[in-house]
Scaffold this active site. Structure first.
Site, mmCIF file in Angstrom:
data_model
loop_
_atom_site.group_PDB
_atom_site.id
_atom_site.type_symbol
_atom_site.label_atom_id
_atom_site.label_comp_id
_atom_site.label_asym_id
_atom_site.label_seq_id
_atom_site.Cartn_x
_atom_site.Cartn_y
_atom_site.Cartn_z
ATOM 1 N N ARG A 198 5.829 30.803 -32.278
ATOM 2 C CA ARG A 198 5.851 29.742 -33.144
ATOM 3 C C ARG A 198 6.493 29.768 -34.696
ATOM 4 O O ARG A 198 7.087 28.987 -35.124
ATOM 5 C CB ARG A 198 4.399 28.747 -33.336
ATOM 6 C CG ARG A 198 3.930 28.484 -32.174
ATOM 7 C CD ARG A 198 4.802 27.288 -31.156
ATOM 8 N NE ARG A 198 4.259 26.965 -30.333
ATOM 9 C CZ ARG A 198 4.966 25.998 -29.230
ATOM 10 N NH1 ARG A 198 6.335 25.577 -29.486
ATOM 11 N NH2 ARG A 198 4.336 25.741 -28.119
ATOM 12 N N TYR A 200 18.100 25.562 -19.165
ATOM 13 C CA TYR A 200 17.210 25.987 -20.165
ATOM 14 C C TYR A 200 16.390 26.983 -19.617
ATOM 15 O O TYR A 200 15.992 28.038 -20.295
ATOM 16 C CB TYR A 200 16.625 24.758 -20.934
ATOM 17 C CG TYR A 200 15.443 25.437 -21.920
ATOM 18 C CD1 TYR A 200 15.747 26.075 -22.831
ATOM 19 C CD2 TYR A 200 13.974 25.073 -21.443
ATOM 20 C CE1 TYR A 200 14.631 26.763 -23.760
ATOM 21 C CE2 TYR A 200 12.870 25.800 -22.488
ATOM 22 C CZ TYR A 200 13.171 26.495 -23.144
ATOM 23 O OH TYR A 200 12.270 26.975 -24.170
ATOM 24 N N GLU A 235 13.594 17.746 -33.075
ATOM 25 C CA GLU A 235 12.744 19.141 -33.335
ATOM 26 C C GLU A 235 13.328 19.399 -34.766
ATOM 27 O O GLU A 235 14.578 19.327 -35.376
ATOM 28 C CB GLU A 235 13.582 20.004 -32.363
ATOM 29 C CG GLU A 235 13.088 21.357 -32.266
ATOM 30 C CD GLU A 235 13.680 22.403 -31.148
ATOM 31 O OE1 GLU A 235 13.168 21.759 -29.830
ATOM 32 O OE2 GLU A 235 14.075 23.341 -31.297
HETATM 33 C C1 3EB Z 1 8.691 23.703 -27.499
HETATM 34 O O1 3EB Z 1 7.758 23.552 -28.338
HETATM 35 C C2 3EB Z 1 9.992 22.967 -27.831
HETATM 36 O O2 3EB Z 1 12.827 28.330 -26.087
HETATM 37 O O3 3EB Z 1 13.341 29.446 -27.869
HETATM 38 C C3 3EB Z 1 11.454 25.065 -29.354
HETATM 39 C C4 3EB Z 1 11.646 26.393 -30.074
HETATM 40 C C5 3EB Z 1 11.400 24.981 -27.991
HETATM 41 C C6 3EB Z 1 12.037 27.312 -29.329
HETATM 42 C C7 3EB Z 1 12.895 28.390 -27.096
HETATM 43 C C8 3EB Z 1 12.022 26.251 -27.420
HETATM 44 C C9 3EB Z 1 12.247 27.271 -27.886
HETATM 45 O O4 3EB Z 1 8.571 24.233 -26.286
HETATM 46 C C10 3EB Z 1 11.022 23.982 -27.106
#
Ligand code: 3EB
Length: 325
Positions: A211, A138, A315
């Site tokens: 977000r 990741y 999630e």
């Molecule tokens: C977070 O809040 C959880 O790397 O594109 C959520 C949504 C998360 C998108 C991304 C990662 C991603 O960090 C992980």
């Protein structure tokens, strides 16, 4: 009117949509299938928790044009462009450059069709929490993605797409995206540190996503494309129990939707949620909590998937809308 409407459908009736020239995308979930010939059909190889397959229909307001550009499948209707591509991964430590080139191809196709603004990207690849070449996959993905976004000048913290990064059991990197002719507004969550400001304890390159993206499709019609949202407060993961993580996630979603609603004429309401669960979550009690937070009318799709931090078990992503009556 919004240029695209999203809803879930059962697979038996979903195929009928392929005869509708307004169809922008048919997203199938479930077991991997042979690559479909129709560029509008995209397969996400994640099993639904209830078993079987489910389909997400993206129905446009106008007829769409479809095609393939350098491996990128697309459909666009004058306002919105749906894109997806799947790339083979030759070696596990090649994910970083593969991600960069996948994003470059996505951007090239989006520019070629006249939709330079990526609003929303879905990222799927296997072994997301495994190490390769000394770096969790990741985290390597985050480095590769950032390089491509920086080249596109999309990294200035105001034009980052909303995103999800999800672990599959299928080989290869799969990207799906929604693009527009004009940009949306980046929305951050007041309960969370922006992901692009995460400290280096989470990886050498903080994740390049917003977000949510609030897109004003017309004077009255807004879509909020909500990134994968988890039990993260500040920048730290919270709770070890999946139901406690779910409750925290729901607080994050409510705060995010409220934040975005400050910029819309009417409050944003959830249209649908996609729930990714790492464990064999029982959907019934989870559904109850979501109904308690957002009411009984939000369609839910539960998928079994890996999440990009080892300790995160659930999630939720989705779409909210503020639509003229
Ligand atoms: C977070 O809040 C959880 O790397 O594109 C959520 C949504 C998360 C998108 C991304 C990662 C991603 O960090 C992980």
């Amino acid at each position: 009117m919004t240029p695209v409407t999203l809803f879930y459908n059962d697979p038996a009736s979903a195929d009928a949509w392929l005869n509708d020239d307004r169809l922008l995308a048919l997203v199938r979930f479930g077991v991997p299938a042979p690559p479909p010939a129709d560029p509008r059909v995209c397969v996400i190889p994640l099993p639904a928790l209830s078993g079987g397959t489910t389909v997400e229909v993206w129905l446009g307001a106008r007829p769409a044009q479809t095609g393939v550009l350098d491996g990128v499948h697309y459909a666009d209707n004058g306002d919105a462009l749906f894109l997806h591509l799947h790339l083979d991964e030759s070696a596990p430590d090649a994910l970083r450059p593969l991600t960069t080139s996948a994003y470059q191809r996505l951007f090239a196709a989006a520019h070629a069709r006249g939709y330079p603004h990526l609003l929303r990207v879905w990222n799927y690849f296997p072994a997301i929490n495994q190490e390769a070449g000394g770096l969790e996959r990741y985290r390597a993905f985050c480095v590769g993605r950032h390089a491509a976004l920086r080249a596109e000048r999309a990294e200035q913290e105001t034009h980052l797409p909303a995103a999800s990064a999800i672990g599959t059991r299928e080989p290869g990197l799969r990207l799906c995206a929604l693009a527009a002719r004009e940009s949306g507004w980046q929305i951050e969550n007041p309960r969370q540190v922006s992901a692009f400001h995460y400290p280096t304890q989470y990886g050498p390159q903080s994740p390049s996503f917003s977000r949510a993206i609030l897109k004003r499709w017309s004077e009255q019609d807004y879509h909020l494309y909500i990134s994968g949202t988890a039990s993260v407060v500040g920048h730290a993961s919270q709770h070890q129990d999946v139901m406690a993580q779910l409750d925290e996630t729901l607080l994050n979603l409510a705060a995010l939707i409220a934040q975005a609603s400050r910029r819309t004429p009417a409050p944003l309401q959830p249209v649908l949620f996609r729930v990714y669960a790492r464990t064999d979550l029982d959907p019934a009690p989870a559904r109850e909590r979501i109904v308690r937070a957002f009411g009984p009318d939000v369609p839910l799709l539960f998928l079994h998937a890996d999440i990009c931090r080892q300790e995160l078990l659930i999630e939720i992503e989705g779409l909210a809308a503020s639509v003229a009556q």
